[in-house]
Enzyme design. Structure first.
Site, PDB file in Angstrom:
ATOM      1  N   HIS A 192       1.568   4.914  -2.582  1.00  0.00           N
ATOM      2  CA  HIS A 192       1.833   6.346  -2.447  1.00  0.00           C
ATOM      3  C   HIS A 192       2.977   6.832  -2.974  1.00  0.00           C
ATOM      4  O   HIS A 192       3.107   8.164  -3.373  1.00  0.00           O
ATOM      5  CB  HIS A 192       2.189   6.600  -0.760  1.00  0.00           C
ATOM      6  CG  HIS A 192       0.952   6.673  -0.073  1.00  0.00           C
ATOM      7  ND1 HIS A 192      -0.058   7.682   0.033  1.00  0.00           N
ATOM      8  CD2 HIS A 192       0.290   5.698   0.904  1.00  0.00           C
ATOM      9  CE1 HIS A 192      -0.845   7.434   0.853  1.00  0.00           C
ATOM     10  NE2 HIS A 192      -0.593   6.317   1.381  1.00  0.00           N
ATOM     11  N   SER A 195      -3.867   0.764  -4.667  1.00  0.00           N
ATOM     12  CA  SER A 195      -3.368  -0.318  -4.321  1.00  0.00           C
ATOM     13  C   SER A 195      -4.401  -1.462  -3.878  1.00  0.00           C
ATOM     14  O   SER A 195      -4.121  -2.136  -3.491  1.00  0.00           O
ATOM     15  CB  SER A 195      -2.617  -0.121  -2.853  1.00  0.00           C
ATOM     16  OG  SER A 195      -3.596   0.528  -1.975  1.00  0.00           O
ATOM     17  N   HIS A 201       0.873  -1.028   0.056  1.00  0.00           N
ATOM     18  CA  HIS A 201      -0.071   0.038  -0.135  1.00  0.00           C
ATOM     19  C   HIS A 201       0.959   1.171  -0.018  1.00  0.00           C
ATOM     20  O   HIS A 201       0.710   2.031  -0.742  1.00  0.00           O
ATOM     21  CB  HIS A 201      -0.804  -0.039   1.258  1.00  0.00           C
ATOM     22  CG  HIS A 201      -1.526   1.390   1.564  1.00  0.00           C
ATOM     23  ND1 HIS A 201      -2.940   1.654   0.683  1.00  0.00           N
ATOM     24  CD2 HIS A 201      -1.094   2.460   2.086  1.00  0.00           C
ATOM     25  CE1 HIS A 201      -3.059   2.974   1.190  1.00  0.00           C
ATOM     26  NE2 HIS A 201      -1.994   3.448   1.867  1.00  0.00           N
ATOM     27  N   GLU A 229      -5.400   9.663  -0.313  1.00  0.00           N
ATOM     28  CA  GLU A 229      -5.641   7.951  -0.223  1.00  0.00           C
ATOM     29  C   GLU A 229      -6.585   7.855  -1.303  1.00  0.00           C
ATOM     30  O   GLU A 229      -6.982   6.906  -1.842  1.00  0.00           O
ATOM     31  CB  GLU A 229      -6.219   7.571   1.279  1.00  0.00           C
ATOM     32  CG  GLU A 229      -5.102   7.929   2.271  1.00  0.00           C
ATOM     33  CD  GLU A 229      -4.177   6.671   2.304  1.00  0.00           C
ATOM     34  OE1 GLU A 229      -3.254   6.753   2.988  1.00  0.00           O
ATOM     35  OE2 GLU A 229      -4.202   6.010   1.151  1.00  0.00           O
TER      36      GLU A 229
HETATM   37  N1  HBI Z   1       1.611   6.381   9.969  1.00  0.00           N
HETATM   38  N2  HBI Z   1       3.032   4.971   8.757  1.00  0.00           N
HETATM   39  C1  HBI Z   1       1.935   5.775   8.836  1.00  0.00           C
HETATM   40  N3  HBI Z   1       1.198   5.850   7.558  1.00  0.00           N
HETATM   41  C2  HBI Z   1       0.119   6.860   7.647  1.00  0.00           C
HETATM   42  O1  HBI Z   1      -0.418   6.685   6.555  1.00  0.00           O
HETATM   43  C3  HBI Z   1      -0.231   7.435   8.761  1.00  0.00           C
HETATM   44  C4  HBI Z   1       0.514   7.300   9.875  1.00  0.00           C
HETATM   45  N4  HBI Z   1       0.076   7.775  11.129  1.00  0.00           N
HETATM   46  C5  HBI Z   1      -0.998   8.942  11.154  1.00  0.00           C
HETATM   47  C6  HBI Z   1      -1.853   8.883   9.851  1.00  0.00           C
HETATM   48  N5  HBI Z   1      -1.439   8.084   8.675  1.00  0.00           N
HETATM   49  C7  HBI Z   1      -3.015   9.488   9.793  1.00  0.00           C
HETATM   50  O2  HBI Z   1      -3.387  10.083  11.013  1.00  0.00           O
HETATM   51  C8  HBI Z   1      -2.939  10.767   8.607  1.00  0.00           C
HETATM   52  O3  HBI Z   1      -4.313  11.227   8.559  1.00  0.00           O
HETATM   53  C9  HBI Z   1      -2.153  11.807   9.451  1.00  0.00           C
HETATM   54 FE    FE Z   2      -1.952   5.121   2.949  1.00  0.00          FE
END
Ligand code: HBI
Ligand code: FE
Length: 288
Positions: free
Chosen positions: A142, A202, A137, A183
């Site tokens: 991304h 994804s 994913h 997303e």
């Molecule tokens: N941590 N590794 C990772 N990947 C994410 O997409 C991610 C996260 N922590 C918080 C988060 N996304 C969401 O709260 C976002 O909306 C910021």
């Molecule tokens: Fe994501």
């Protein structure tokens, strides 16, 4: 590691990764040799399945970025190699993380042009859906868009906004912005609606659904509307927001007055399936 992140989903999930080895900023080594032959095969299955759908459903910017990343179906990518390529393109680095990390750490990495990529692969019984983002994913979904200069600028600006946000209501607004663009975002092109969102691209099911199903609404992107619209985490979206072009995303946050927008954080949110008079519906070539 004392500070385990609270997964940013509505239902608390048991985090899968090994956080004990993580650095204070949650970086972990990829430990490439630990991937099993079956995990390599899962990568290949997922990659080949999505590759077949991209021509019809992915934004041209995503396709260009995927090519620039140089990954392929043949093997799980080495994050350090992708990081070198991406750094030369848009200054973004790729760092390995054990999974979801606390919002403050996530925003700080984005603001400094580092994108966290989960180092573990999903199991075979999770090919179509898993709660917590895995390597496929994060990497396949991304990284291609981070090769696009303006999108990369948006992600850095988004990280900086995250560092400015105060309290859960403002963080929730930013989570909605991320959800409905990074997303699950769509963009209008001369050949119809295309997806640029990682959650769509994804997922084989949602790649087709988001651009072709007649059920969901597709609404012209409006920053204020997105910031106030709740989302579903365990079902296909009821509403997709459509950009006129990728630049609109960066322009919208650059021009916005986030002091004023954040001040609206406590206003009631719109439901995922809300239909409002201000909504600008976007036609799609629905085929089912
Ligand atoms: N941590 N590794 C990772 N990947 C994410 O997409 C991610 C996260 N922590 C918080 C988060 N996304 C969401 O709260 C976002 O909306 C910021
Ligand atoms: Fe994501």
């Amino acid at each position: 590691m004392s500070r385990l992140p609270v997964a940013p989903t509505q239902s608390p999930v048991q985090l899968r990764g090994d956080y004990a080895q993580a650095a204070p900023d949650f970086r972990v080594a990829q430990n490439y040799d630990n991937y099993t032959a079956d995990e390599q095969a899962i990568w290949r299955t997922l990659y080949e399945r999505q590759l077949g759908l991209l021509g019809e459903h992915a934004a041209p910017e995503f396709l260009a970025g995927l090519r620039l990343l140089g990954a392929d179906a043949g093997r799980i990518p080495v994050l350090a190699e992708a990081s070198e390529r991406l750094k030369r393109l848009t200054g973004f680095e790729v760092i390995g993380v054990p999974g979801l990390i606390p919002e403050a750490d996530f925003f700080a990495h984005l603001a400094e042009r580092r994108f966290p990529v989960t180092v573990w692969m999903r199991r075979r019984d999770e090919l179509d859906y898993l709660v917590e983002p895995d390597l496929f994913h994060d990497f396949f979904g991304h990284l291609p868009m981070l090769a696009h200069t303006v999108f990369a600028n948006f992600i850095q600006a988004y990280g900086a906004l995250g560092e400015r946000a105060q309290g859960p209501a403002q963080l929730k607004m930013l989570a909605r912005l991320y959800w409905y663009t990074v997303e699950f975002g769509l963009v209008a092109t001369s050949r119809g609606l295309r997806a640029y969102g990682a959650g769509i691209l994804s997922s084989s099911g949602e790649t087709v659904y988001a651009t072709r199903a007649s059920g969901p609404a597709r609404i012209g992107f409006d920053l204020q509307r997105v910031l106030r619209t709740n989302y579903l985490i365990d079902a296909y979206q009821k509403t997709y927001f459509v950009l006129d072009d990728i630049e609109q995303l960066f322009d919208s946050v650059l021009e916005a007055d986030f002091d004023a927008l954040f001040a609206q954080a406590d206003l009631p949110a719109y439901e995922p399936d809300a239909r409002l008079p201000i909504d600008q519906p976007v036609a799609s070539t629905s085929t089912f």
